[in-house]
Design a protein around this motif. Structure first.
Motif, mmCIF file in Angstrom:
data_model
loop_
_atom_site.group_PDB
_atom_site.id
_atom_site.type_symbol
_atom_site.label_atom_id
_atom_site.label_comp_id
_atom_site.label_asym_id
_atom_site.label_seq_id
_atom_site.Cartn_x
_atom_site.Cartn_y
_atom_site.Cartn_z
ATOM 1 N N SER A 10 74.715 47.977 45.079
ATOM 2 C CA SER A 10 72.535 48.500 45.228
ATOM 3 C C SER A 10 72.189 46.675 45.444
ATOM 4 O O SER A 10 72.624 45.964 45.285
ATOM 5 C CB SER A 10 72.222 48.220 43.672
ATOM 6 O OG SER A 10 71.057 48.058 43.596
ATOM 7 N N ALA A 13 69.678 45.387 42.808
ATOM 8 C CA ALA A 13 70.934 44.389 42.128
ATOM 9 C C ALA A 13 70.682 43.689 42.945
ATOM 10 O O ALA A 13 71.046 42.179 42.304
ATOM 11 C CB ALA A 13 72.016 45.628 41.173
ATOM 12 N N GLN A 16 68.034 40.729 43.781
ATOM 13 C CA GLN A 16 67.510 40.452 42.628
ATOM 14 C C GLN A 16 67.824 39.224 42.274
ATOM 15 O O GLN A 16 67.869 37.328 41.875
ATOM 16 C CB GLN A 16 66.997 41.454 41.324
ATOM 17 C CG GLN A 16 66.024 42.284 41.394
ATOM 18 C CD GLN A 16 65.761 43.594 40.509
ATOM 19 O OE1 GLN A 16 66.952 43.421 39.103
ATOM 20 N NE2 GLN A 16 65.755 44.156 40.479
ATOM 21 N N VAL A 17 69.771 38.613 42.186
ATOM 22 C CA VAL A 17 70.973 38.377 41.726
ATOM 23 C C VAL A 17 70.348 36.840 42.994
ATOM 24 O O VAL A 17 70.314 36.027 42.008
ATOM 25 C CB VAL A 17 71.795 38.845 42.225
ATOM 26 C CG1 VAL A 17 72.937 37.489 41.730
ATOM 27 C CG2 VAL A 17 72.665 39.249 40.809
ATOM 28 N N ARG A 20 67.141 35.324 42.186
ATOM 29 C CA ARG A 20 67.137 34.235 40.976
ATOM 30 C C ARG A 20 68.453 33.134 41.446
ATOM 31 O O ARG A 20 67.747 31.895 40.810
ATOM 32 C CB ARG A 20 68.071 34.620 39.813
ATOM 33 C CG ARG A 20 66.969 36.124 39.080
ATOM 34 C CD ARG A 20 67.205 36.004 37.829
ATOM 35 N NE ARG A 20 68.748 36.999 38.066
ATOM 36 C CZ ARG A 20 68.772 38.372 38.037
ATOM 37 N NH1 ARG A 20 68.560 38.735 38.321
ATOM 38 N NH2 ARG A 20 70.097 38.765 38.021
ATOM 39 N N PHE A 38 78.934 40.645 47.244
ATOM 40 C CA PHE A 38 78.897 42.058 46.048
ATOM 41 C C PHE A 38 79.678 42.951 46.226
ATOM 42 O O PHE A 38 80.147 43.536 46.893
ATOM 43 C CB PHE A 38 77.566 42.252 46.233
ATOM 44 C CG PHE A 38 76.414 41.368 45.730
ATOM 45 C CD1 PHE A 38 75.874 41.275 44.398
ATOM 46 C CD2 PHE A 38 75.634 40.359 47.053
ATOM 47 C CE1 PHE A 38 74.416 40.251 44.184
ATOM 48 C CE2 PHE A 38 74.994 39.310 46.235
ATOM 49 C CZ PHE A 38 74.347 39.643 44.839
ATOM 50 N N GLY A 41 78.503 49.069 43.081
ATOM 51 C CA GLY A 41 77.845 48.486 41.430
ATOM 52 C C GLY A 41 76.825 48.370 42.029
ATOM 53 O O GLY A 41 75.689 47.847 43.251
ATOM 54 N N ASP A 42 75.680 47.982 40.399
ATOM 55 C CA ASP A 42 74.442 47.498 40.327
ATOM 56 C C ASP A 42 74.419 46.410 39.090
ATOM 57 O O ASP A 42 73.089 46.021 38.878
ATOM 58 C CB ASP A 42 73.165 48.551 40.575
ATOM 59 C CG ASP A 42 73.497 49.606 39.371
ATOM 60 O OD1 ASP A 42 75.087 49.477 38.400
ATOM 61 O OD2 ASP A 42 72.935 50.496 38.865
ATOM 62 N N ARG A 43 74.987 45.566 38.666
ATOM 63 C CA ARG A 43 75.705 45.286 37.895
ATOM 64 C C ARG A 43 76.904 45.222 37.385
ATOM 65 O O ARG A 43 77.812 44.743 37.357
ATOM 66 C CB ARG A 43 75.474 46.252 35.901
ATOM 67 C CG ARG A 43 74.020 46.400 35.973
ATOM 68 C CD ARG A 43 73.773 47.288 34.447
ATOM 69 N NE ARG A 43 73.955 46.275 33.160
ATOM 70 C CZ ARG A 43 73.658 46.247 32.633
ATOM 71 N NH1 ARG A 43 71.847 46.826 33.212
ATOM 72 N NH2 ARG A 43 73.027 45.321 31.747
ATOM 73 N N TRP A 44 77.241 43.262 37.529
ATOM 74 C CA TRP A 44 78.288 42.471 37.359
ATOM 75 C C TRP A 44 77.965 40.974 36.785
ATOM 76 O O TRP A 44 77.009 40.943 36.288
ATOM 77 C CB TRP A 44 78.066 42.457 39.689
ATOM 78 C CG TRP A 44 77.889 42.812 40.712
ATOM 79 C CD1 TRP A 44 78.847 44.147 40.935
ATOM 80 C CD2 TRP A 44 76.581 43.592 41.063
ATOM 81 N NE1 TRP A 44 78.443 44.801 42.348
ATOM 82 C CE2 TRP A 44 77.050 44.594 41.831
ATOM 83 C CE3 TRP A 44 75.401 42.673 40.392
ATOM 84 C CZ2 TRP A 44 75.966 45.175 42.792
ATOM 85 C CZ3 TRP A 44 74.210 43.627 41.920
ATOM 86 C CH2 TRP A 44 74.627 44.197 42.734
ATOM 87 N N VAL A 45 79.525 40.923 36.646
ATOM 88 C CA VAL A 45 79.735 39.600 36.283
ATOM 89 C C VAL A 45 79.909 38.469 37.282
ATOM 90 O O VAL A 45 80.216 38.818 38.793
ATOM 91 C CB VAL A 45 80.955 39.918 35.098
ATOM 92 C CG1 VAL A 45 81.404 37.947 35.183
ATOM 93 C CG2 VAL A 45 80.912 40.260 33.903
#
Length: 128
Positions: A10, A13, A16-17, A20, A38, A41-45
């Motif tokens: 994504s 997403a 956004q990372v 930040r 990256f 996905g759209d949420r990662w560790v």
């Protein structure tokens, strides 16, 4: 920040990372260059990583751009890497975002004296 995202990642997403990361780095007032990869996905560790080494298939192709100018496409389709603990390549394979700090100082301190002697030699030969 040099960020790259795999197909299926994504972009929103990832952006956004990255935002930040830039905000936090700017607040520290210590400029630093990051390489951020990256996976899909759209949420990662997130993981602090070191730079891995990707090995590209050795091929060089002569191609033509839309204006018929010739250029070289270097690399080929195949890419592999050897396991390296803590590397960004390992993180990516595990579905984790690797954040790798980089430096741009490419100066070879160990070659400085040799180049100083070389410049004196070349300068004296051209002024003689």
């Amino acid at each position: 920040v040099a960020a790259s995202a795999a197909a299926g990642a994504s972009f929103e997403a990832a952006a956004q990372v990255v935002a930040r990361l830039v905000e936090r780095t700017a607040a520290e007032k210590r400029p630093l260059l990051y390489n951020v990869n990256f996976p899909p996905g759209d949420r990662w560790v997130l993981r602090a990583t070191r730079l891995g080494r990707r090995i590209y298939e050795e091929s060089v192709e002569f191609r033509r751009d839309p204006r018929e100018r010739e250029y070289l496409w270097i690399g080929g389709a195949g890419v592999t890497h050897r396991p390296l603990a803590g590397a960004d390549t390992e993180a990516f394979d595990q579905g984790v975002v690797g954040i790798t700090p980089l430096v741009l100082d490419l100066w070879s301190r160990g070659e400085q004296e040799r180049v100083e002697a070389l410049t004196e030699d070349v300068e004296s030969a051209t002024t003689a």
